[in-house]
Design an enzyme around this catalytic site. Sequence first.
Site: not given
Length: 419
Positions: A199, A281, A284
Amino acid sequence: LWVVRGSPPTYVLLWGIILNTAMGCFLRIFKDVETNCSIYTLWLQARQVCGIIHRAATSWNLSYFVSKWASVWETYAKVVKHMQQQTEKKVMLSGIKPSGDLTLGSYLGAIKNWAARAEEFECYYFMADLHSITVRQNPADLRRRTLEQLAQYIACGLDPEKNTLFIQSHVHQHAELGWVLNCYAMFGELSRMTQFKDKASKNADNINGGLFTYPSLMAADILLYQPDYVPVGEDQKQHVELTRNIVQRFNGIYGDVFKMPEPYIPKVGARIMSLTNPEAKMSKSENEDTGRVCLMDDPAVIMKQFKRAITDSDRENCVRYDPEHKPGVANLMNIYAAVTGKSYADIEREFDGQGYGVFKPAVGEAVVECLRPIREEATRMMADKAYLESVYRAGAEKASRVAQKTLRKVYKKVGFVAL
Ligand code: TRP
């Protein structure tokens, strides 16, 4: 005691008072340990105590009474513990950040399995809104997503009567224990977290303290509820490991305060990858993934996503499960298997001789049908804010009650003055 022995009316009166007080004590303690105890056990306990009082009274022997009293408490503690073990379900807790719309990946990989667990486990699920602000959020979006996530959880089959559903920021104990645990999580430990490194590299202009200490807040989320299991994806395992280290450190200093949680990686539940990048993956966040399908997406959007899903560059154009060489097709098969319940072999047979041009829309259709009731139900609930409020209010109330008990214990252990 001579009164008790001598005069019948006083005898009855005193017995009444004693019984009443004893029952009162038991009820309070039982309530405190939150055990579903039967009235019968309570009665047995009360009778035992009364028997001892009676014998002490009739034998004029106060020391007999005192010595027995201790043994009553001992038996009592044992009974409570036993009943707790018997009646208490194992506790499970998990959270999802409302920082992006829930995707097909979150549903098939996690939420879908949650609904069936309520019978076997005592489950807590929460919207981790405190966590989501480690990355800048648009306030209106965050508010909408948090509620939408709750509506979607319920629409996915999480029954608010059987599960505790709440919003993290409503339970102030998370932030409070989070602070305490910050002081028991080491700088080096936190620096090694891959999510932080990841991040930080993606948000180079906002590497804030919260992003760094995220895992101690997550440890607090978990430990407040003393869960046995924490269902998480692979990507969160490292955080659960860190939580376990904190438990060991904290309990090592203060005794048995926290229960050691286990990560729970469900056996069923697919790991769904992005439709445009089968190596990653399904994410979101919109800006990270163009190959995602959201629970609230329109059927037309879903169909479009599947039609343009990446398949593999091999020439064979056939539906065969080979995750290593054909990750795109394997991902689509995985999705199809998860929504239809068919096996890979079934799917290969079903599309035998047909190319991706037939397979991809078929997967799309299946997903549309799978998500339709969820989307409709969630939309209906979003229009009924009063209902959602009643759910998160009840959830917050239940959660804070449990959380406060742990927090009180922690505050006491570390040496804070009780108020
Ligand atoms: N960190 C988790 C994620 O990014 C969300 C989360 C926050 C969580 N607190 C938790 C998961 C506690 C399990 C338990 O997905």
